[in-house]
Design an enzyme around this catalytic site. Structure first.
Site, mmCIF file in Angstrom:
data_model
loop_
_atom_site.group_PDB
_atom_site.id
_atom_site.type_symbol
_atom_site.label_atom_id
_atom_site.label_comp_id
_atom_site.label_asym_id
_atom_site.label_seq_id
_atom_site.Cartn_x
_atom_site.Cartn_y
_atom_site.Cartn_z
ATOM 1 N N THR A 17 25.622 44.495 32.379
ATOM 2 C CA THR A 17 25.814 44.130 30.973
ATOM 3 C C THR A 17 24.607 43.414 30.389
ATOM 4 O O THR A 17 24.277 43.602 29.218
ATOM 5 C CB THR A 17 27.048 43.194 30.877
ATOM 6 O OG1 THR A 17 28.149 43.860 31.503
ATOM 7 C CG2 THR A 17 27.397 42.877 29.460
ATOM 8 N N ASP A 61 25.454 50.328 36.879
ATOM 9 C CA ASP A 61 26.546 49.353 36.876
ATOM 10 C C ASP A 61 26.581 48.840 38.316
ATOM 11 O O ASP A 61 26.513 49.632 39.264
ATOM 12 C CB ASP A 61 27.857 50.057 36.528
ATOM 13 C CG ASP A 61 29.024 49.089 36.423
ATOM 14 O OD1 ASP A 61 29.605 48.980 35.340
ATOM 15 O OD2 ASP A 61 29.364 48.431 37.442
ATOM 16 N N THR A 279 38.864 33.480 56.590
ATOM 17 C CA THR A 279 40.096 33.140 55.875
ATOM 18 C C THR A 279 40.155 33.791 54.499
ATOM 19 O O THR A 279 39.128 33.962 53.831
ATOM 20 C CB THR A 279 40.271 31.609 55.737
ATOM 21 O OG1 THR A 279 41.400 31.359 54.890
ATOM 22 C CG2 THR A 279 39.047 30.930 55.125
ATOM 23 N N CYS A 281 41.446 32.292 52.097
ATOM 24 C CA CYS A 281 41.308 31.186 51.136
ATOM 25 C C CYS A 281 39.846 31.095 50.683
ATOM 26 O O CYS A 281 38.934 31.355 51.452
ATOM 27 C CB CYS A 281 41.681 29.856 51.792
ATOM 28 S SG CYS A 281 43.379 29.796 52.356
HETATM 29 N N1 ASP Z 1 30.395 46.177 35.481
HETATM 30 C C1 ASP Z 1 29.242 45.374 35.153
HETATM 31 C C2 ASP Z 1 28.334 45.339 36.376
HETATM 32 O O1 ASP Z 1 28.617 44.646 37.296
HETATM 33 C C3 ASP Z 1 29.657 44.010 34.735
HETATM 34 C C4 ASP Z 1 28.507 43.088 34.426
HETATM 35 O O2 ASP Z 1 27.388 43.496 34.222
HETATM 36 O O3 ASP Z 1 28.724 41.874 34.386
HETATM 37 O O4 ASP Z 1 27.343 46.023 36.394
#
Ligand code: ASP
Length: 345
Positions: A17, A61, A279, A281
């Site tokens: 993004t 992405d 874990t 957690c």
């Molecule tokens: N789906 C995007 C990515 O990981 C989300 C982002 O850029 O924050 O490339």
């Protein structure tokens, strides 16, 4: 003027993004070049740094991130290492913690900052978090103390916090505070000034920089849940070419104690498969033997992941399995802090 004027930074734009803006003509999100980044963030010019950039074509992405691309990133850093003060990787947030963890194990004797950042809103959006994330990342990548890099390690900077990369996890998809480091404090916090916790940052290395570019992804994950069946467990443990399995356990590292389960794990260990107990957690550590529900794991040779993140466990295994090491040596190194990824007890 920012600190360290004249610093030379190398920016690698992988996608995500952060480097995107809405195309006025089509309304779609499209990747930008560095010229457009400077257009959206004119403040960059005031930092007084010089930059060079390598952009992925096409940008990805980060859900499509892979060990092959980690090797490419390590090679790019290696090629340009001598000529720059710091490296910035613009990366999608989804798998940023995996890339940061992988690079922390692949870049040996790192004496320069490698800082990953991204954003929740695209660069071209009015309320974008990209601007602050990029500007502060640049300042951190340029920062020096006594003539040496202030942060000679792989980190993630996001929403005012600098975290050790291999301690970080994306834990929120909605807020600007997308990342957290549950088991290690932040290395720096950006407010009016950037406040560094120097005592928490890895020591400057003595040996020359080099890269590990052999990874082996023959690993699997077996996540415990009440009701898990023998077919599921056996299907995972009998995966072809399996070298290691991350056993995602309850609490301090506990599992069911049904004989069929313990026997299946025991057989896997006897066949030379590494079983790493991590874990489910987010905070705290595995403590094998603390409860009866983990004592049997210790007896059959399961290894503790201590307080490692899932991302660190996956990438550390891939890097260790890529070296020509014995199973015993890999097990020993899994329990050792190599790049500050776990707290040794
Ligand atoms: N789906 C995007 C990515 O990981 C989300 C982002 O850029 O924050 O490339």
């Amino acid at each position: 003027m920012a600190s360290s004027p004249g610093a030379k930074l190398f920016i690698i734009y992988t996608g995500g993004t952060i480097g995107m803006a809405f195309d006025d003509a089509t309304g779609a999100l499209v990747p930008m070049g560095f010229r457009e980044i400077k257009y959206h963030i004119p403040e960059i010019a005031k930092l007084g740094y010089t930059f060079d950039m390598h952009a992925f074509h096409p940008p990805i992405d980060s859900s499509n991130m892979s060990p092959e691309i980690w090797i490419e990133l390590a090679n790019i850093i290696h090629t340009h290492y001598a000529n720059y003060d710091g490296f910035i990787i613009l990366h999608g947030s989804d798998t940023m913690a995996f890339t940061a963890s992988a690079l922390s194990f692949m870049l040996e004797n790192l004496a320069k900052p490698v800082i990953l950042t991204g954003s929740q809103l695209p660069m071209g959006e009015i309320r974008t978090d990209a601007k602050e994330n990029i500007i502060t990342t640049m300042e951190i990548a340029a920062a020096k103390k006594n003539g040496k890099a202030r942060v000679p390690e792989v980190c993630i900077y996001f929403d005012y916090y600098l975290f050790r990369g291999n301690r970080t996890k994306k834990y929120n998809t909605e807020t600007f505070e997308a990342f957290h480091s549950f088991n290690y404090p932040s290395l720096a916090e950006a407010g009016i000034d950037i406040k560094y916790s120097d005592q928490l940052i890895l020591k400057y290395p003595q040996e020359p920089f080099r890269i590990n570019t052999r990874l082996n992804a023959d690993i699997a994950v077996l996540k415990m849940f009440p009701g898990i069946t023998p077919h599921t467990v056996n299907a995972v443990l009998q995966t072809r070419q399996l070298k290691a399995v991350i056993l995602e356990t309850f609490g301090n590292g506990n599992t069911i104690t049904a004989p069929w389960f313990i026997d299946a794990l025991k057989q896997a260990v006897q066949e030379g498969i590494i079983v790493l107990d991590r874990t489910q957690c987010d905070g705290g550590s595995v403590e094998l033997g603390r409860y009866a529900t983990s004592a049997h794991l210790l007896e059959i040779g399961v290894v503790s992941a201590h307080d490692m993140t899932f991302e660190a466990a996956v990438t550390k295994l891939m890097v260790l399995l890529g070296q020509e090491l014995t199973v015993e040596k890999v097990k020993q190194l899994l329990g050792t802090s190599l790049k500050g990824e776990l707290t040794e007890k």
